[in-house]
Design an enzyme around this catalytic site. Structure first.
Site, PDB file in Angstrom:
ATOM      1  CE  LYS A   4      -3.230   2.662   2.934  1.00  0.00           C
ATOM      2  NZ  LYS A   4      -4.136   2.655   4.106  1.00  0.00           N
ATOM      3  CE  LYS A  37      -6.433   8.809   8.009  1.00  0.00           C
ATOM      4  NZ  LYS A  37      -7.071   7.724   8.772  1.00  0.00           N
ATOM      5  NE  ARG A  65     -10.885  -1.137   3.875  1.00  0.00           N
ATOM      6  CZ  ARG A  65     -11.437  -1.301   5.069  1.00  0.00           C
ATOM      7  NH1 ARG A  65     -12.562  -1.987   5.201  1.00  0.00           N
ATOM      8  NH2 ARG A  65     -10.872  -0.780   6.144  1.00  0.00           N
TER       9      ARG A  65
HETATM   10  N1  BES Z   1      -4.215   4.579   6.813  1.00  0.00           N
HETATM   11  C1  BES Z   1      -5.319   4.326   7.650  1.00  0.00           C
HETATM   12  C2  BES Z   1      -5.011   3.327   8.773  1.00  0.00           C
HETATM   13  C3  BES Z   1      -4.006   3.765   9.797  1.00  0.00           C
HETATM   14  C4  BES Z   1      -4.414   4.332  10.983  1.00  0.00           C
HETATM   15  C5  BES Z   1      -2.653   3.563   9.581  1.00  0.00           C
HETATM   16  C6  BES Z   1      -3.470   4.728  11.923  1.00  0.00           C
HETATM   17  C7  BES Z   1      -1.715   3.949  10.531  1.00  0.00           C
HETATM   18  C8  BES Z   1      -2.124   4.533  11.701  1.00  0.00           C
HETATM   19  C9  BES Z   1      -6.459   3.765   6.823  1.00  0.00           C
HETATM   20  O1  BES Z   1      -6.525   4.210   5.510  1.00  0.00           O
HETATM   21  C10 BES Z   1      -7.721   4.168   7.479  1.00  0.00           C
HETATM   22  O2  BES Z   1      -7.971   5.332   7.541  1.00  0.00           O
HETATM   23  N2  BES Z   1      -8.502   3.212   7.946  1.00  0.00           N
HETATM   24  C11 BES Z   1      -9.729   3.488   8.591  1.00  0.00           C
HETATM   25  C12 BES Z   1     -10.748   2.492   8.101  1.00  0.00           C
HETATM   26  C13 BES Z   1     -12.168   2.808   8.511  1.00  0.00           C
HETATM   27  C14 BES Z   1     -12.628   4.095   7.857  1.00  0.00           C
HETATM   28  C15 BES Z   1     -13.053   1.654   8.130  1.00  0.00           C
HETATM   29  C16 BES Z   1      -9.531   3.363  10.091  1.00  0.00           C
HETATM   30  O3  BES Z   1      -8.751   2.498  10.519  1.00  0.00           O
HETATM   31  O4  BES Z   1     -10.110   4.158  10.829  1.00  0.00           O
HETATM   32 ZN    ZN Z   2      -4.790   4.826   4.678  1.00  0.00          ZN
HETATM   33 MN    MN Z   3      -7.561   6.045   5.331  1.00  0.00          MN
END
Ligand code: BES
Ligand code: ZN
Ligand code: MN
Length: 507
Positions: free
Chosen positions: A276, A288, A362
């Site tokens: 990724k 975010k 994903r």
């Molecule tokens: N890149 C993030 C995941 C992440 C979080 C990596 C903290 C490193 C540190 C990923 O793209 C993400 O935002 N995932 C979401 C998924 C959710 C929206 C279903 C998450 O984990 O909140």
């Molecule tokens: Zn991400």
């Molecule tokens: Mn994300």
């Protein structure tokens, strides 16, 4: 009698010219005779009479033994005791680094111990530092110690005028074979490459500039490289990658690297590494909060690990046919950004309803995995900073493993543990597949609610591997350290570079 091997100057092709100093093997030199800023010796708990600590005790006239008797030197794990102007040494400083319990010393401990010593010494400029390996170490242990030292002296201060870490001009390893030193230095260059890419500011490292870095390292290490730009991605129906990239002024890229090792000319690849490479994750329209966004330059750490591991494997000339594919996207909120409710037709034909633009990794990986599937590798492994939920489950240090093929997952877990990177498998519980079904499209990009979020993410990815043995590694926790550890400054950690190299070497 074979002639003693010549001292080798180590500078692997993985390294871009500016990073971590020379690394030299002096297998037969007596460490006490080498003029240096510092001499580093390793000592297990209470073991002043064993191995290279004993030898240093002798040449210093029993200094270490006296310190141990006085309770000043215990060999506790990663504890550093520094002595200036020790008698009998040409080096100006002796640093004894603790290894902890002798029976628990392994390659991972040696990596961290060497890194701890190097990190401490690199707080000031040093022209030359000598590390004393121990004759009882295995080749793997020597390699990991050499790698640790070369990683520990490099910091995250890429943009500071007043550097917190200064790599030694030269690192000398005694009682270590030139081959092991060369391999360890090459592995370190891989880890440091991944760290540097993660630590680079996101306005400097974006899909095209990451691809440029990949092209440079591919050229140096003898890998073939393809870089798909947005037109090529469109021709290849990579609508999922393109959708995530639409909110950014920096268009997406797909990097495909190929390495054919000695004796590996024909046939499909044995292993595909997939990463990724979200060079910045703002969350997109599902924006975010500021605090969570601050570290999101780390969201390409899986891609960096895959590039760095492939480069290291190529530089070591390992006998394998490998492909590596990295999906490079910046997840932003520009006027063309993909939206909640959008339906994307991924390259595989599967339709994806977007419920949250922050679950972008994903979606990107859906197309990368499909491209890789088309190359028919025997096995696939991906690394991705995929879910915060994985950090909730396993914390900062432990990577999550998910698989459709237990023996493949077991091999990956064994490789990670062999080099001291903790991993833990989570279940691909079949019923959770229900959670990603959509009323509108084939699937949606989130589960029902946040519980089990790292598993529903893995179930999503599983849809795109076409039954090929596959393991997914969620490195959201270990990819990036918000705080320093004794053995490393904060920032990118290079997680999974050493496990991937170890995996291909087959332990
Ligand atoms: N890149 C993030 C995941 C992440 C979080 C990596 C903290 C490193 C540190 C990923 O793209 C993400 O935002 N995932 C979401 C998924 C959710 C929206 C279903 C998450 O984990 O909140
Ligand atoms: Zn991400
Ligand atoms: Mn994300």
């Amino acid at each position: 009698m074979p002639t003693p091997p010549r001292a080798a100057v180590e500078f692997s092709p993985v390294r871009s010219a500016d990073t971590a100093g020379r690394i030299v093997a002096e297998p037969t030199a007596r460490p006490e005779t080498i003029a240096a800023d510092a001499l580093v010796v390793f000592m297990a708990e209470g073991a002043v009479g064993a191995g290279s600590a004993a030898a240093l005790d002798r040449v210093t006239g029993g200094l270490l033994g006296r310190l141990a008797a006085a309770g000043e030197l215990g060999g506790k794990r990663y504890e550093c005791v520094s002595l200036l102007a020790a008698p009998g040494l040409a080096a100006g400083q002796l640093l004894v680094v603790g290894l902890g319990k002798r029976e628990e010393v392994d390659a991972g401990v040696l990596y961290k111990a060497a890194a701890t010593a190097a990190r401490q010494l690199a707080g000031r400029p040093r022209a030359q530092v000598v590390f004393v390996a121990d004759g009882s170490w295995t080749t793997r242990q020597v390699e990991q110690a050499v790698a640790g030292a070369a990683v520990g002296m490099v910091g995250q201060d890429l943009y500071r005028a007043d550097r917190r870490r200064t790599p030694f001009g030269a690192t000398v390893w005694t009682a270590a074979s030139p081959e092991a030193v060369r391999a360890g230095a090459t592995i370190a260059d891989g880890v440091n490459l991944a760290r540097r890419l993660v630590n680079t500011a996101p306005d400097d490292l974006y899909p095209q500039s990451f691809a440029d870095e990949a092209a440079a390292v591919a050229g140096r290490t003898g890998m073939e490289i393809e870089i798909w730009d947005e037109e090529q991605l469109l021709r290849e129906r990579c609508q999922a990658i393109l959708a995530v990239g639409r909110g950014s002024s920096r268009p997406p890229r797909l990097v495909i690297l190929r390495y054919r090792g000695p004796g590996r000319q024909d046939g499909p690849p044995e292993v595909a590494l997939v990463g990724k490479g979200v060079t910045f994750d703002s969350g997109g329209l599902s924006l975010k909060p500021s605090d969570s966004m601050l570290t999101m330059k780390c969201d390409m750490a899986g891609g960096a690990a895959v590039l760095a591991a492939a480069a290291t494997i190529a530089a070591l000339r390992l006998p394998v046919h490998l492909v590596a594919a990295i999906g490079l996207v910046e997840n932003m909120t520009g006027p063309a950004a993909y939206k909640l409710g959008d339906v994307i037709t991924a390259r595989s034909g599967t339709t994806i309803e977007v419920h949250n633009t922050d679950a972008e990794g994903r979606i990107v990986l859906a197309d990368v995995l499909d491209v890789v599937r088309g190359l028919q590798p025997a096995r696939i492994v991906d690394a991705a900073t995929l879910t915060g939920a994985c950090m909730v489950a396993l914390g900062h240090d432990v990577a999550g493993l998910f698989t459709n093929d237990q023996p493949w997952c077991d091999r990956i877990a064994a490789a990670a543990r062999a080099v001291g990177e903790p991993v833990w498998q989570l279940p691909m519980y079949a019923d959770y597949d229900e959670q990603i079904k959509s009323e509108v499209a084939d699937i949606k990009n989130v589960g029902d609610g946040r519980w089990g979020g790292s598993i529903t993410a893995a179930k999503f990815l599983e849809r795109f591997v076409g039954g090929i043995p596959w393991t997914h590694i969620d490195i959201a926790g270990p990819a990036f350290a918000e705080k320093p550890k004794p053995w490393t400054d904060g920032g990118g950690t290079g997680a999974m570079v050493r496990p991937f190299v170890e995996l291909i070497r087959g332990g």
